[in-house]
Scaffold this motif. Structure first.
Motif, PDB file in Angstrom:
ATOM      1  N   GLU A  40       0.851  -1.296  -0.009  1.00 17.77           N
ATOM      2  CA  GLU A  40      -0.335  -0.352  -0.325  1.00 17.77           C
ATOM      3  C   GLU A  40       1.362   1.022  -0.012  1.00 17.77           C
ATOM      4  O   GLU A  40       1.769   1.578   0.983  1.00 17.77           O
ATOM      5  N   CYS A  53      -0.415   3.504   8.494  1.00 18.65           N
ATOM      6  CA  CYS A  53      -0.284   1.606   7.938  1.00 18.65           C
ATOM      7  C   CYS A  53       0.705   1.481   9.982  1.00 18.65           C
ATOM      8  O   CYS A  53       0.685   0.788  10.076  1.00 18.65           O
ATOM      9  N   GLN A  67      -2.025  -3.219   3.509  1.00 20.42           N
ATOM     10  CA  GLN A  67      -2.639  -3.761   2.330  1.00 20.42           C
ATOM     11  C   GLN A  67      -1.454  -4.169   1.235  1.00 20.42           C
ATOM     12  O   GLN A  67      -0.479  -3.397   1.137  1.00 20.42           O
ATOM     13  N   GLN A  74      -3.101  -0.543  -7.015  1.00 20.30           N
ATOM     14  CA  GLN A  74      -4.040   0.806  -5.422  1.00 20.30           C
ATOM     15  C   GLN A  74      -4.529   1.821  -6.428  1.00 20.30           C
ATOM     16  O   GLN A  74      -6.081   2.279  -6.655  1.00 20.30           O
ATOM     17  N   ALA A  80      -7.253  -5.785  -3.002  1.00 19.27           N
ATOM     18  CA  ALA A  80      -5.940  -6.201  -2.732  1.00 19.27           C
ATOM     19  C   ALA A  80      -5.967  -7.432  -2.568  1.00 19.27           C
ATOM     20  O   ALA A  80      -6.790  -8.441  -2.382  1.00 19.27           O
TER      21      ALA A  80
END
Length: 103
Positions: A40, A53, A67, A74, A80
């Motif tokens: 991510e 995160c 993810q 993304q 994901a």
């Protein structure tokens, strides 16, 4: 509470950056390398956006949850394929644990 978290993150700067780099690198390796997997975007951030995160930061270390999926997932709005949680030591130098969960 948010300002306290921001201040704590700023004080942990170098250790946090090392921890984030280690967590991201290990996740990429575990998931087949950059040709197969991208974490991510928050795991690449050097700003306060990375807080999304960063789940926990204390004297025991850092915990990141994020993810990941195929390159471009993304940006393309694709779902994901993997959820990863990584724990790193407080100095940012030691991987404590890593878990992948397929989605």
């Amino acid at each position: 509470q948010t300002f306290d978290k921001i201040e704590r993150i700023q004080q942990q700067g170098p250790s946090l950056q090392r921890a984030m780099n280690l967590a991201r690198t290990k996740a990429i390796s575990l998931n087949g390398g950059l040709n197969n997997y991208r974490p991510e975007a928050c795991m690449f951030s050097t700003t306060l956006a990375r807080q999304r995160c960063l789940i926990k930061a204390d004297s025991f270390g850092f915990i990141f949850q994020f993810q990941g999926g195929q390159p471009g997932w993304q940006v393309e709005g694709a779902p994901a394929s993997v959820f990863t949680e990584v724990a790193v030591s407080a100095d940012g130098k030691t991987l404590l644990s890593i878990q992948n969960i397929a989605q």
